[in-house]
Design an enzyme around this catalytic site. Structure first.
Site, PDB file in Angstrom:
ATOM      1  N   GLY A  84      -6.916   2.918  -4.889  1.00 37.69           N
ATOM      2  CA  GLY A  84      -7.089   2.422  -3.517  1.00 37.69           C
ATOM      3  C   GLY A  84      -6.375   3.319  -2.532  1.00 37.69           C
ATOM      4  CG  ASN A  85      -7.588   3.788   1.147  1.00 36.52           C
ATOM      5  OD1 ASN A  85      -7.321   2.992   2.037  1.00 36.52           O
ATOM      6  ND2 ASN A  85      -8.834   4.012   0.731  1.00 36.52           N
ATOM      7  NE  ARG A  86       0.910   4.041   2.870  1.00 37.59           N
ATOM      8  CZ  ARG A  86       1.774   4.777   3.523  1.00 37.59           C
ATOM      9  NH1 ARG A  86       1.854   6.063   3.283  1.00 37.59           N
ATOM     10  NH2 ARG A  86       2.547   4.232   4.437  1.00 37.59           N
ATOM     11  CB  SER A  87      -7.162   1.731   5.024  1.00 43.98           C
ATOM     12  OG  SER A  87      -7.787   1.040   6.062  1.00 43.98           O
TER      13      SER A  87
END
Ligand code: CTP
Length: 405
Positions: free
Chosen positions: A206-209
């Site tokens: 995933g990512n930090r958005s």
């Protein structure tokens, strides 16, 4: 949105404290104007504490700020609850003998009144005639609810529940904006949040958005009168109830939902943080630690570039008149964030690119941001900083300009 909440002098004023809470929790900036009589039921301190704004009911306070003119002109929506028989009469007659009625006379925004009074007062010919006059001028006057009133009596005259008033008032505002807003009649598709690329049934990349900027854009586009379709990947913030939402998980799901929306969209805003890569194989069962101690090797493959593909599709099949990309850049030895963003705008071929400088972990998950909006016509906005909502308003204004220009 900036809301003026007028409070009339009736026992139901206590219920309006909950309405105020709902409005501020939904992110609106609310100025409460109680009538003199309303402060006998609920004190000024309650309205100030719950709204976070100073409260007055007199045109003689802060005379230098000419409050009735300022509040009336700045308001996006005026709600009065309870609208007592006296407030209805003064509003219908066009009196301006206190701050609330003076503000009403200055306002050009939608006005929503939620009456509450005893049944006899509501049914009185004078009140009914005042209601009819106000409605004929475009003011929305809700019908009161029926039920137990202040004393032993019951019948029509009860203030509707705060949730009902909120939904009806926001509905009136949206309907007005859908006729007159900068994006009235336009369909805006917005992707938001971060995609999640599964590795096995329990893990993903995933990512930090957080999705905050995407939700702020959706709110701003709604407030500008657009029909908004939110395509939501993983979000860490709630989605406003009045949005049409399609939930997606992976970049491939996001892609197919976006491509399906293109023919019916006037604007596409790609704010989602799309994973550039996904695991080549998704394991059907959980990846276990092997007995020989070997480290697992994960092979990644590229995800399609949805923004670029949307621009390319538009060339052949038509599509949104304005396509907007976002670029989160840190800058590196090859160039500063602006240089990278200009190159990205060219590479992707979109009409507008909103550059976020995300060096040192800035922006992700925060409430404020700083951006520059670049246009394919070579334009570059002045740096914009502030809340994500303010930035969203600026992006929406730039989109409206691009649509008409
Ligand atoms: N985007 C997209 N599809 C992808 C990756 C990104 O549509 N597979 C969109 C994003 O939603 C955003 C814009 O492209 O609007 C720029 O995203 P960014 O991650 O900065 O672009 P990349 O092409 O991935 O560039 P970089 O190599 O700098 O990561």
């Amino acid at each position: 949105m900036r809301i003026v909440l007028g409070v009339g002098g009736g026992i139901a004023a206590y219920k309006v404290a909950s309405l105020l809470r709902l409005l501020t929790e939904a992110g609106h900036s609310v100025t409460v104007i109680p009538t003199e009589a309303a402060t006998r039921f609920v004190g000024t301190a309650t309205w100030e504490a719950l709204s976070g704004n100073p409260v007055s009911n007199s045109v003689w306070d802060d005379v230098d700020r000419v409050n009735h003119v300022r509040l009336g002109q700045e308001a996006d929506l005026i709600i009065i609850a309870p609208a007592t028989a006296d407030v209805l009469a003064r509003a219908a007659a066009g009196l301006a003998n206190d701050l609330l009625t003076g503000t009403l006379l200055m306002a050009t925004c939608p006005v929503f009144l939620a009456p509450a009074m005893h049944t006899e007062m509501w049914r009185h010919a004078a009140t009914q005639s005042n209601v009819a006059t106000l409605r004929s001028r475009g003011v929305t006057v809700m019908d009161p609810a029926s039920g137990r009133l202040t004393g032993a009596d019951s019948g029509p005259g009860r203030l509707p529940e705060p949730e009902e008033i909120l939904a009806a008032a926001l509905g009136v505002y949206s309907a007005a904006r859908a006729r007159t807003g900068e994006l009235a009649g336009r369909t805006v598709t917005i992707t938001a949040g971060g995609t999640q690329e599964p590795l096995d049934p329990v893990r993903f990349l995933g990512n930090r958005s957080s999705g905050k900027q995407g939700i702020a854009l959706a709110r701003a586009a709604l407030a500008a009168g657009a029909e908004v379709h939110l395509i939501a990947a993983h979000l860490e913030v709630p989605v406003p109830g009045n949005l049409q939402v399609t939930r997606v998980g992976t970049a491939l799901e996001l892609r197919s939902t976006v491509l399906a929306a293109l023919p019916v969209s006037d604007v596409l805003i790609m704010v989602a943080a799309v994973a550039d890569f996904r695991p080549a194989d998704v394991m059907a069962s959980k990846i276990k630690k092997s007995d020989d101690g070997a480290d697992p090797v994960i092979t990644l493959v590229r995800n399609p570039d949805i923004l670029k593909e949307s621009v390319e599709l538009r060339r052949t099949a038509g599509g949104p008149a304005v396509i907007v990309g976002f670029a989160a850049e840190t800058g590196d030895p090859d160039g500063d964030p602006l240089t990278h963003a200009r190159a990205k705008l060219l590479r992707k071929g979109c009409d507008l690119l909103v550059l976020n400088d995300v060096g040192q972990g800035r922006v992700f998950g925060e409430d404020a941001s700083a951006v520059v909006i670049l246009g394919s016509d070579g334009s570059e906005s002045a740096p914009l900083s502030g809340s994500k909502r303010n930035i969203a308003d600026a992006v929406v204004a730039r989109i409206a300009q691009a649509l008409t220009g």
